[in-house]
Write a protein that holds these residues in place. Sequence first.
Motif, PDB file in Angstrom:
ATOM      1  N   TRP A 434       0.820  -1.196   0.000  1.00  0.00           N
ATOM      2  CA  TRP A 434       0.000   0.000   0.000  1.00  0.00           C
ATOM      3  C   TRP A 434       0.861   1.257   0.000  1.00  0.00           C
ATOM      4  O   TRP A 434       2.004   1.250   0.449  1.00  0.00           O
ATOM      5  CB  TRP A 434      -0.924  -0.001   1.212  1.00  0.00           C
ATOM      6  N   SER A 435       0.267   2.340  -0.459  1.00  0.00           N
ATOM      7  CA  SER A 435       0.959   3.626  -0.478  1.00  0.00           C
ATOM      8  C   SER A 435       1.077   4.177   0.938  1.00  0.00           C
ATOM      9  O   SER A 435       0.580   3.600   1.902  1.00  0.00           O
ATOM     10  CB  SER A 435       0.191   4.622  -1.353  1.00  0.00           C
ATOM     11  N   SER A 436       1.732   5.329   1.051  1.00  0.00           N
ATOM     12  CA  SER A 436       1.942   5.940   2.371  1.00  0.00           C
ATOM     13  C   SER A 436       0.724   6.721   2.866  1.00  0.00           C
ATOM     14  O   SER A 436       0.732   7.246   3.974  1.00  0.00           O
ATOM     15  CB  SER A 436       3.145   6.889   2.316  1.00  0.00           C
ATOM     16  N   TYR A 437      -0.348   6.780   2.053  1.00  0.00           N
ATOM     17  CA  TYR A 437      -1.538   7.505   2.500  1.00  0.00           C
ATOM     18  C   TYR A 437      -2.224   6.771   3.650  1.00  0.00           C
ATOM     19  O   TYR A 437      -2.364   5.546   3.637  1.00  0.00           O
ATOM     20  CB  TYR A 437      -2.542   7.659   1.356  1.00  0.00           C
ATOM     21  N   ASP A 438      -2.677   7.528   4.620  1.00  0.00           N
ATOM     22  CA  ASP A 438      -3.477   6.997   5.714  1.00  0.00           C
ATOM     23  C   ASP A 438      -4.937   7.228   5.345  1.00  0.00           C
ATOM     24  O   ASP A 438      -5.505   8.294   5.599  1.00  0.00           O
ATOM     25  CB  ASP A 438      -3.118   7.707   7.021  1.00  0.00           C
ATOM     26  N   TRP A 439      -5.549   6.198   4.740  1.00  0.00           N
ATOM     27  CA  TRP A 439      -6.904   6.382   4.222  1.00  0.00           C
ATOM     28  C   TRP A 439      -7.891   6.666   5.342  1.00  0.00           C
ATOM     29  O   TRP A 439      -8.839   7.430   5.170  1.00  0.00           O
ATOM     30  CB  TRP A 439      -7.333   5.131   3.450  1.00  0.00           C
ATOM     31  N   GLY A 440      -7.674   6.053   6.490  1.00  0.00           N
ATOM     32  CA  GLY A 440      -8.578   6.312   7.604  1.00  0.00           C
ATOM     33  C   GLY A 440      -8.562   7.763   8.021  1.00  0.00           C
ATOM     34  O   GLY A 440      -9.606   8.367   8.296  1.00  0.00           O
ATOM     35  N   ALA A 441      -7.376   8.354   8.053  1.00  0.00           N
ATOM     36  CA  ALA A 441      -7.263   9.760   8.454  1.00  0.00           C
ATOM     37  C   ALA A 441      -7.885  10.684   7.414  1.00  0.00           C
ATOM     38  O   ALA A 441      -8.423  11.742   7.745  1.00  0.00           O
ATOM     39  CB  ALA A 441      -5.799  10.120   8.662  1.00  0.00           C
ATOM     40  N   ILE A 442      -7.819  10.287   6.148  1.00  0.00           N
ATOM     41  CA  ILE A 442      -8.356  11.135   5.083  1.00  0.00           C
ATOM     42  C   ILE A 442      -9.880  11.154   5.102  1.00  0.00           C
ATOM     43  O   ILE A 442     -10.512  12.203   4.961  1.00  0.00           O
ATOM     44  CB  ILE A 442      -7.836  10.670   3.711  1.00  0.00           C
ATOM     45  N   PHE A 443     -10.510   9.971   5.302  1.00  0.00           N
ATOM     46  CA  PHE A 443     -11.960   9.887   5.168  1.00  0.00           C
ATOM     47  C   PHE A 443     -12.706   9.929   6.496  1.00  0.00           C
ATOM     48  O   PHE A 443     -13.859  10.341   6.553  1.00  0.00           O
ATOM     49  CB  PHE A 443     -12.339   8.593   4.425  1.00  0.00           C
ATOM     50  N   GLU A 444     -12.069   9.500   7.570  1.00  0.00           N
ATOM     51  CA  GLU A 444     -12.796   9.388   8.825  1.00  0.00           C
ATOM     52  C   GLU A 444     -12.735  10.651   9.666  1.00  0.00           C
ATOM     53  O   GLU A 444     -13.607  10.908  10.484  1.00  0.00           O
ATOM     54  CB  GLU A 444     -12.245   8.205   9.630  1.00  0.00           C
ATOM     55  N   LYS A 445     -11.670  11.438   9.509  1.00  0.00           N
ATOM     56  CA  LYS A 445     -11.560  12.672  10.278  1.00  0.00           C
ATOM     57  C   LYS A 445     -10.755  13.686   9.479  1.00  0.00           C
ATOM     58  O   LYS A 445      -9.854  13.323   8.747  1.00  0.00           O
ATOM     59  CB  LYS A 445     -10.896  12.413  11.634  1.00  0.00           C
ATOM     60  N   PRO A 446     -11.090  14.960   9.601  1.00  0.00           N
ATOM     61  CA  PRO A 446     -10.345  15.980   8.852  1.00  0.00           C
ATOM     62  C   PRO A 446      -8.915  16.087   9.361  1.00  0.00           C
ATOM     63  O   PRO A 446      -8.639  15.894  10.547  1.00  0.00           O
ATOM     64  CB  PRO A 446     -11.136  17.268   9.120  1.00  0.00           C
ATOM     65  N   LEU A 447      -7.997  16.380   8.442  1.00  0.00           N
ATOM     66  CA  LEU A 447      -6.599  16.525   8.810  1.00  0.00           C
ATOM     67  C   LEU A 447      -6.418  17.741   9.703  1.00  0.00           C
ATOM     68  O   LEU A 447      -6.857  18.845   9.383  1.00  0.00           O
ATOM     69  CB  LEU A 447      -5.734  16.676   7.548  1.00  0.00           C
ATOM     70  N   GLU A 448      -5.779  17.530  10.835  1.00  0.00           N
ATOM     71  CA  GLU A 448      -5.526  18.618  11.774  1.00  0.00           C
ATOM     72  C   GLU A 448      -4.127  19.171  11.521  1.00  0.00           C
ATOM     73  O   GLU A 448      -3.138  18.474  11.733  1.00  0.00           O
ATOM     74  CB  GLU A 448      -5.648  18.113  13.210  1.00  0.00           C
ATOM     75  N   LEU A 449      -4.067  20.385  11.068  1.00  0.00           N
ATOM     76  CA  LEU A 449      -2.782  21.021  10.763  1.00  0.00           C
ATOM     77  C   LEU A 449      -2.289  21.745  12.020  1.00  0.00           C
ATOM     78  O   LEU A 449      -2.557  22.920  12.234  1.00  0.00           O
ATOM     79  CB  LEU A 449      -2.942  21.987   9.589  1.00  0.00           C
ATOM     80  N   LYS A 450      -1.560  21.013  12.844  1.00  0.00           N
ATOM     81  CA  LYS A 450      -1.083  21.558  14.110  1.00  0.00           C
ATOM     82  C   LYS A 450       0.107  22.487  13.927  1.00  0.00           C
ATOM     83  O   LYS A 450       0.334  23.393  14.727  1.00  0.00           O
ATOM     84  CB  LYS A 450      -0.681  20.429  15.053  1.00  0.00           C
ATOM     85  N   TYR A 451       0.889  22.247  12.871  1.00  0.00           N
ATOM     86  CA  TYR A 451       2.173  22.926  12.734  1.00  0.00           C
ATOM     87  C   TYR A 451       2.142  23.819  11.498  1.00  0.00           C
ATOM     88  O   TYR A 451       1.774  23.392  10.408  1.00  0.00           O
ATOM     89  CB  TYR A 451       3.296  21.896  12.639  1.00  0.00           C
ATOM     90  N   ARG A 452       2.562  25.033  11.648  1.00  0.00           N
ATOM     91  CA  ARG A 452       2.435  26.033  10.596  1.00  0.00           C
ATOM     92  C   ARG A 452       3.721  26.149   9.777  1.00  0.00           C
ATOM     93  O   ARG A 452       4.782  25.679  10.171  1.00  0.00           O
ATOM     94  CB  ARG A 452       2.103  27.393  11.209  1.00  0.00           C
ATOM     95  N   PHE A 453       3.595  26.795   8.630  1.00  0.00           N
ATOM     96  CA  PHE A 453       4.776  27.239   7.896  1.00  0.00           C
ATOM     97  C   PHE A 453       5.476  28.303   8.734  1.00  0.00           C
ATOM     98  O   PHE A 453       4.837  29.192   9.289  1.00  0.00           O
ATOM     99  CB  PHE A 453       4.380  27.852   6.551  1.00  0.00           C
ATOM    100  N   GLU A 454       6.760  28.226   8.822  1.00  0.00           N
ATOM    101  CA  GLU A 454       7.522  29.188   9.608  1.00  0.00           C
ATOM    102  C   GLU A 454       8.169  30.224   8.696  1.00  0.00           C
ATOM    103  O   GLU A 454       8.843  29.867   7.725  1.00  0.00           O
ATOM    104  CB  GLU A 454       8.597  28.479  10.431  1.00  0.00           C
ATOM    105  N   ASN A 455       7.955  31.478   9.007  1.00  0.00           N
ATOM    106  CA  ASN A 455       8.588  32.577   8.291  1.00  0.00           C
ATOM    107  C   ASN A 455       9.706  33.127   9.162  1.00  0.00           C
ATOM    108  O   ASN A 455       9.517  34.059   9.931  1.00  0.00           O
ATOM    109  CB  ASN A 455       7.558  33.661   7.956  1.00  0.00           C
ATOM    110  N   ASN A 456      10.855  32.489   9.073  1.00  0.00           N
ATOM    111  CA  ASN A 456      12.009  32.841   9.894  1.00  0.00           C
ATOM    112  C   ASN A 456      11.663  32.690  11.373  1.00  0.00           C
ATOM    113  O   ASN A 456      10.897  31.809  11.750  1.00  0.00           O
ATOM    114  CB  ASN A 456      12.499  34.245   9.562  1.00  0.00           C
ATOM    115  N   ILE A 457      12.221  33.553  12.218  1.00  0.00           N
ATOM    116  CA  ILE A 457      11.935  33.510  13.651  1.00  0.00           C
ATOM    117  C   ILE A 457      10.906  34.591  13.980  1.00  0.00           C
ATOM    118  O   ILE A 457      11.033  35.725  13.528  1.00  0.00           O
ATOM    119  CB  ILE A 457      13.218  33.705  14.471  1.00  0.00           C
TER     120      ILE A 457
END
Length: 803
Positions: A434-457
């Motif tokens: 199987w691929s690296s996709y976590d199908w359960g996470a994709i369809f059963e619950k929305p992806l939680e983006l805990k960590y942001r893009f960092e613009n320097n410090i």
Amino acid sequence: MNKFTRLSFPLFIIMFILPSLKAQIQEAKLESTLKEYHSIPKEVAYLHLNKTILLMGEQLGFSAYVVNKNDLKPSIETTNLYVQISNSAGEVVKEKMLLVKNGVASNTIQIDTSFTSGDYVLTGFTNWMRNFDEQNFFKGSFVVRDSNLDFKVNKDDLTEIDAQFLPESGHLLSDVTNTVGVVVKDKTGYGLPNAAVQIRDSRNRLLSDVALNRYGIGKFTLIPDPNEKYSAIVVFEGKEISVSFQTPVASEGIILSAVQRNKELRLVVNSNSASLPKIENKPYFLVIQNRKRIETIDIKFGDKKSIPVVLDLDYLASGMNIITLMDEACRPIAERLFFNYEGIPLREIQDPRLIEAQDSLAVRFLRNGADSSHLSVSILPQNSISNNSNHNIVSYTMLQPYLRGNIENGSWYFHEITEEKKYALDNLLITQGWSSYDWGAIFEKPLELKYRFENNIELTGYINKGSNRNRLRYLVHANSNNEPLFLDIPPGNGAFVFDGFRPLEGEELVISRIKDNDKLLPAGLAVQFSPQKIPYLSHHSKFLLQKNSEYSINGNLMTPVLPFEGQAEELKEVLLEIKIDKLLERERKLGIHSFGRIHVIKENEVPLYQTLAGYLKSKGLMVSEAGGSFSVNNKFAVAANESGSGASFGKPAPSKGMAVFLDGIRIVDQTMFHQYPLSSIDYIEINKHGLGEGITGGNGAIKIYSLLKSGTPARDRNRVQQFEIPLAYSSPKLFYVPRYENNHDEFFQKYGVIDWKPDLYAGVGEDVIFKIKKPEVDFQMIIEGFTTDGKLIYDVKTVSVGE
């Protein structure tokens, strides 16, 4: 379909239409969910190492490339790349934060007393990558050896081999022809090259005899019987080793197979007689995902056990295509990975032109294409065994993020591509499951983006409660990567946030508060930094340590002599680079308490600009020497004067010109600087806004320090507030080529380093040009990088010194 629609029974029509409508709704939901997931930007990091077998005292040089996962263009979102080195026990030995510009960063790591002889893992990741299960971050390995030891390694014990039998679409189905991938590995995770596997039934009848390739991978077909017990024997170097073959066989289900024929990908969705009554009226969806698009194809078995689907390779996106069979509840039933070589975004590098000049060699690469490129080149002896990376930039960015398992020598599949390599890669993908996709996470619950893009410090300043809240202005003093920054805080705010701060290791944050009369006071702030430390990457990805090799050398080993500062005088280019490095360090130290930007005059700038006026013009200032006079203006102040604006935040009031100081004394009559020789100046401080200098007018100040009286001027420490920075960017480190007692013996040809060029750039229509010391042996150049329009660069050029 027409027969059904002509029937006149309304109830029957409703019974037929409702499942169809339900399937359409489910298909739309499926596509919408996947498109939403893929709309989230993702980036992939890859690190090009100068070599993977290092001797104590050497330097590990690396260039980092961060690209957008879909279009492979340089990531402009990321500025912070975290690099960690861990030992075999998982303990972090070294870690750095690198400043990424236009998707590129580079650095070196000294193999010092923090290291011992053994295996190490190098990880590179961004904060944003921590949101995803896929291996978008970089993980590679290298080995450190004592330079005065014999490195001979005993062969692995073949009783510890691992044989895996992996059905093409994830599981075996009875009474149907199944394709089964097989991979046989040693205890270190590397494949047994050119072994064979025999498959037998319970009566010891030979069902299949599989020849494995150089990486221990092959495939065979089987019509499995759920009541049969199968066995397998691995044949390697004349030895027969029994291994387990206990892959479960399902009596009912659906499988998916794929095969490439010319420029077509032929898919077959198969079931068996036992399954047909349960699936004939159910809707299924074949989902095709790649870098460019998401497509769904309706699959309905009816009375058929096999559904063929033909896809044109020109229609599929180049690179990885993930083909998944899903049921009406969006549950994955079977999956197949296919890599499309058609149209891979590779930028070709032509053979180099070499120009000899005394003891050096100028190398020029002619590039095809009108885009700009970032490159790194590792120059090693042609017979070197010190570069055993399992990946290049192509295999890591286009292959590894989509897989759960490891790839042995992924570079091989993308260097001098042949039909054999395409076939071998397809067999590899069969063994990946199987691929690296976590199908359960994709369809059963929305992806939680805990960590942001960092613009320097990012800095958060908390204002003292006793401060005047009506009008607060602050000056963030310049450092190596930042111009002075002025902050105007609206009334009533108890805190403020700003990002884009880019300090180097050893620097401090210096802030002053600006009074109404432009005098400076200590800021009186509490400051919080983000990030404060290297974040934790909680991803337990698999990786391969360096493959065991025969490291022994006949005769005595020669320990390389490393050019630490004072030992570099024989290599002119290295000596020049060391001097530049010292100048940068000096600029940083001089600028710690400066209100402007420090510029130390370099030797090559004196003949280039000749005079003070010429140098100041190169820094964006307006200089006039008409009629023997001298005056200098800040362009921003001139613009403010022309627009009629007065003194305001970020736009000083106009004056007759910038104030000029010489060795701490203000020079009112500036005619003495007419045609002033640059050769007599040590360094210059340019303060475009003039704040903190005790001058009025706001047009800025220039402080000149001559060679006779140079030195850091005394600063009034009562005008600034200083903060230690918990996490700063690693200072750019130069790569020093070791000097060897012999530059052509067996030791040098196996372990030596000729050079490492990490920061090569070619603009639109330009060629790549660099210089190295002329090698005494045949050598190779491992070239990696990318272009700004999303093309990847990988090539290996070999050069014979006799040509």
